[in-house]
Design a protein around this motif. Structure first.
Motif, PDB file in Angstrom:
ATOM      1  N   SER A 342      51.911  43.809  43.076  1.00 49.08           N
ATOM      2  CA  SER A 342      50.932  42.771  43.348  1.00 49.08           C
ATOM      3  C   SER A 342      49.881  42.671  42.266  1.00 49.08           C
ATOM      4  CB  SER A 342      50.253  43.018  44.695  1.00 49.08           C
ATOM      5  OG  SER A 342      49.591  44.264  44.679  1.00 49.08           O
ATOM      6  N   TYR A 343      49.828  43.631  41.309  1.00 52.93           N
ATOM      7  CA  TYR A 343      48.822  43.593  40.267  1.00 52.93           C
ATOM      8  C   TYR A 343      49.455  43.398  38.892  1.00 52.93           C
ATOM      9  CZ  TYR A 343      45.556  45.271  43.756  1.00 52.93           C
ATOM     10  OH  TYR A 343      44.782  45.386  44.877  1.00 52.93           O
ATOM     11  N   SER A 354      46.537  44.829  35.477  1.00 58.53           N
ATOM     12  CA  SER A 354      45.167  44.335  35.544  1.00 58.53           C
ATOM     13  C   SER A 354      44.319  44.904  34.419  1.00 58.53           C
ATOM     14  CB  SER A 354      44.560  44.692  36.904  1.00 58.53           C
ATOM     15  OG  SER A 354      44.606  46.099  37.100  1.00 58.53           O
ATOM     16  N   GLY A 355      44.554  46.182  34.038  1.00 56.29           N
ATOM     17  CA  GLY A 355      43.782  46.778  32.956  1.00 56.29           C
ATOM     18  C   GLY A 355      44.047  46.100  31.625  1.00 56.29           C
ATOM     19  N   ALA A 356      45.340  45.803  31.337  1.00 52.18           N
ATOM     20  CA  ALA A 356      45.674  45.136  30.078  1.00 52.18           C
ATOM     21  C   ALA A 356      45.091  43.728  30.025  1.00 52.18           C
ATOM     22  CB  ALA A 356      47.187  45.092  29.899  1.00 52.18           C
ATOM     23  N   ILE A 357      45.153  43.020  31.135  1.00 57.32           N
ATOM     24  CA  ILE A 357      44.594  41.661  31.174  1.00 57.32           C
ATOM     25  C   ILE A 357      43.093  41.695  30.924  1.00 57.32           C
ATOM     26  CG2 ILE A 357      44.218  39.660  32.658  1.00 57.32           C
ATOM     27  CD1 ILE A 357      46.860  40.375  34.052  1.00 57.32           C
ATOM     28  N   ALA A 358      42.409  42.628  31.552  1.00 59.99           N
ATOM     29  CA  ALA A 358      40.962  42.740  31.338  1.00 59.99           C
ATOM     30  C   ALA A 358      40.654  43.079  29.887  1.00 59.99           C
ATOM     31  CB  ALA A 358      40.389  43.804  32.272  1.00 59.99           C
ATOM     32  N   GLY A 359      41.449  43.962  29.265  1.00 61.72           N
ATOM     33  CA  GLY A 359      41.226  44.297  27.862  1.00 61.72           C
ATOM     34  C   GLY A 359      41.408  43.108  26.942  1.00 61.72           C
ATOM     35  N   ILE A 360      42.445  42.289  27.210  1.00 58.68           N
ATOM     36  CA  ILE A 360      42.684  41.106  26.387  1.00 58.68           C
ATOM     37  C   ILE A 360      41.523  40.124  26.508  1.00 58.68           C
ATOM     38  CG2 ILE A 360      44.178  39.088  26.113  1.00 58.68           C
ATOM     39  CD1 ILE A 360      46.524  40.874  26.925  1.00 58.68           C
ATOM     40  N   VAL A 361      41.042  39.912  27.715  1.00 55.37           N
ATOM     41  CA  VAL A 361      39.923  38.989  27.924  1.00 55.37           C
ATOM     42  C   VAL A 361      38.689  39.460  27.174  1.00 55.37           C
ATOM     43  CG1 VAL A 361      38.368  38.041  29.661  1.00 55.37           C
ATOM     44  CG2 VAL A 361      40.809  38.152  30.122  1.00 55.37           C
TER      45      VAL A 361
END
Length: 504
Positions: A342-343, A354-361
């Motif tokens: 789900s993440y 979710s961690g990788a997405i936050a890092g990219i942002v």
């Protein structure tokens, strides 16, 4: 009028008592049979010590240790009047007082503490606002826990299974029972029921000093709700192999138990006894516990067209229905998806958590900020770009050379001496050209024109003598594109002839 002096005397006595006698503890809760030490102290030596426990008064002496209440302390000479109660009795519930002689005078000083002899409460009661056995999702539920006849009042806590409940708890109310020193406590709880509450036990727990352990009263909650999906969007079943049996398992939540049907192309498959050679078989939903069900479709042999097909599942009960789209894949399930599907987000076949997405942002935001700062600094000549404007200003304003030359064009270095020498031939040709142009142009009728040609030639010769020099740097014709041409002018001073000489 004699009343006022008497009242003043009693007030002064109370003030003196409160200031002189120190008693510890001031309050205590003990079970029947427990031990209790009460210590009174004054700042001067005493010769006697008495203590009143319940209806009995005890004279305490350090040498007498045989009574139920005996002396405890470092000695009377240190002003300590302490009492050790070896076994607390039920009838001793109430005040305990110590009495010591005054430092001067004849009025004894006293101090009092409160002893509560704990009495266990009765079994707690759980009362609800309705007698229905089940509830619907979203129903407003209220309950009350009552713990009667305790001394002191019991402590009430709420649990949902093993998890403490903190929301929806109202202020507890303690009421004394008529004609008794026992107390009853009651507390209300209000809650909006959800699917997660189904099957859990609502527990009211009473704790008390006189109990060896807490007392619980509980009720199991039954909450009904329509089928719910465990993950959003399309479901992909991984790990299937062409030519082998395939099982499509989908987990759903529902209460009451759901029914299921599958749509495979134009065929609708429902759970029912099927022939042994059936290509597609649907099984009855299997209850996993806690309202979770496993819905399964069996493919006897997975074909290539099965991988390209979308299967549709409909799960329903009395309260509603839910539909699912299911696809097959012969690839192994990604490890990250197994851990927490789900993440994850699939981006061109790459799964990002979710961690990788936050890092990219965050990285993109930092890059945008850096670019904005560089553009701002360049536009306003700040920070590392602060010196460019001053250098441009110096170039624009021009510079004077040691020879008195003035740079005309901006930002172009003056020509070297070698360039000046190379232009000497060009200057001679320019001088001849200028002489021919002056000969062609019409002459004015001033005194200078009336002079003889010899005079003009003589003036021209003098003019040539008085010219310091004038240079014109032109770009030479080369194969490569020439650099920007530089016009370099020098101040020219021409000596004027006296008027008398002109007349001659």
């Amino acid at each position: 009028m004699a009343v006022f002096p008497a009242l003043f005397g009693f007030f002064l006595l109370a003030v003196v008592k409160g200031q002189v006698v120190d008693i510890t503890p001031r309050e205590a809760v003990r079970r029947v049979g427990d031990e209790l030490i009460v210590q009174c102290k004054v700042p001067y030596p005493i010769d006697s010590c008495r203590m009143t426990v319940g209806p009995n008064s005890y004279r305490l002496l350090p040498t007498n240790q045989d009574e139920e209440v005996v002396y405890s302390g470092n000695g009377l000479q240190f002003g300590e009047c302490g009492g050790l109660i070896k076994h607390v009795r039920e009838e001793w519930n109430g005040n305990i007082s110590c009495v010591v002689p005054p430092q001067s005078g004849s009025i004894e000083l006293t101090a009092t503490m409160q002893l509560t002899v704990a009495r266990p409460p009765l079994q707690p009661l759980l009362i609800t606002d309705t007698h229905q056995s089940s509830f619907k999702e979203g129903d407003y539920f209220m309950a009350q826990c009552v713990v009667p006849s305790g001394r002191p009042a019991a402590k009430v806590t709420w649990y949902l299974d093993d998890e403490p409940l903190l929301e929806g708890i109202h202020q507890a109310v303690i009421r004394p029972e008529p004609g008794s020193d026992l107390k009853t406590i009651s507390q209300n709880l209000s809650r909006t029921l959800s699917a997660d509450d189904n099957g859990k036990r609502l527990i009211c727990r009473a704790e008390h000093e006189a109990l060896d352990g807490p007392k619980d009263v509980a009720r199991q909650l039954v909450v009904e709700y329509p089928p719910k999906r465990m993950e959003a969007g399309q479901i992909t079943i991984f790990g299937l192999k062409i030519g082998e049996e395939g099982r499509l398992n989908v987990t759903v939540r529902a209460n009451p138990a759901p029914t299921a049907s599958w749509t495979v192309g134009d065929l609708v498959v429902s759970p029912r006894p099927a022939a042994d050679d059936a290509a597609v078989v649907a099984l009855e939903p299997e209850h996993l516990g806690g309202g979770y069900y496993n819905v399964t479709l069996i493919l006897q042999r997975v074909a290539k067209e099965d991988v390209d097909r979308t299967y549709y599942l409909r799960v329903s009960n009395e309260l509603g229905q839910e539909e699912f789209a299911v696809r097959l894949s012969t690839m192994d399930e990604p490890a990250a998806r197994k851990a927490n599907s789900s993440y994850l987000i699939d981006v061109y076949g790459v799964e990002l958590g979710s961690g990788a997405i936050a890092g990219i942002v965050v990285a993109v935001l930092i890059l945008l900020i850096a670019v904005s700062l560089i553009v701002f600094a360049k536009a306003t000549d700040r920070w590392c770009f602060g010196g460019s404007r001053s250098r441009d200003h110096t170039k624009n304003s021009g510079e004077s050379t040691p020879a008195g030359d003035v740079l005309i064009e901006r930002g172009i270095p003056r020509p070297s001496r070698t360039d000046t020498e190379s232009a000497a031939g060009q200057r001679s040709r320019l001088a001849a050209l200028g002489a021919r142009m002056r000969a062609v142009l019409p002459r004015s009728k001033d005194k200078v024109q009336d002079t003889a040609p010899e005079t003009r030639d003589e003036e021209q010769g003098d003019e040539k003598k008085s010219v310091v020099y004038a240079e014109l740097a032109l770009s030479e014709t080369v194969e490569k594109p020439p650099p920007p041409a530089t016009e370099y002018a020098e101040i020219v001073y021409t000596q004027q002839q006296p008027a008398a000489e002109t007349k001659e």
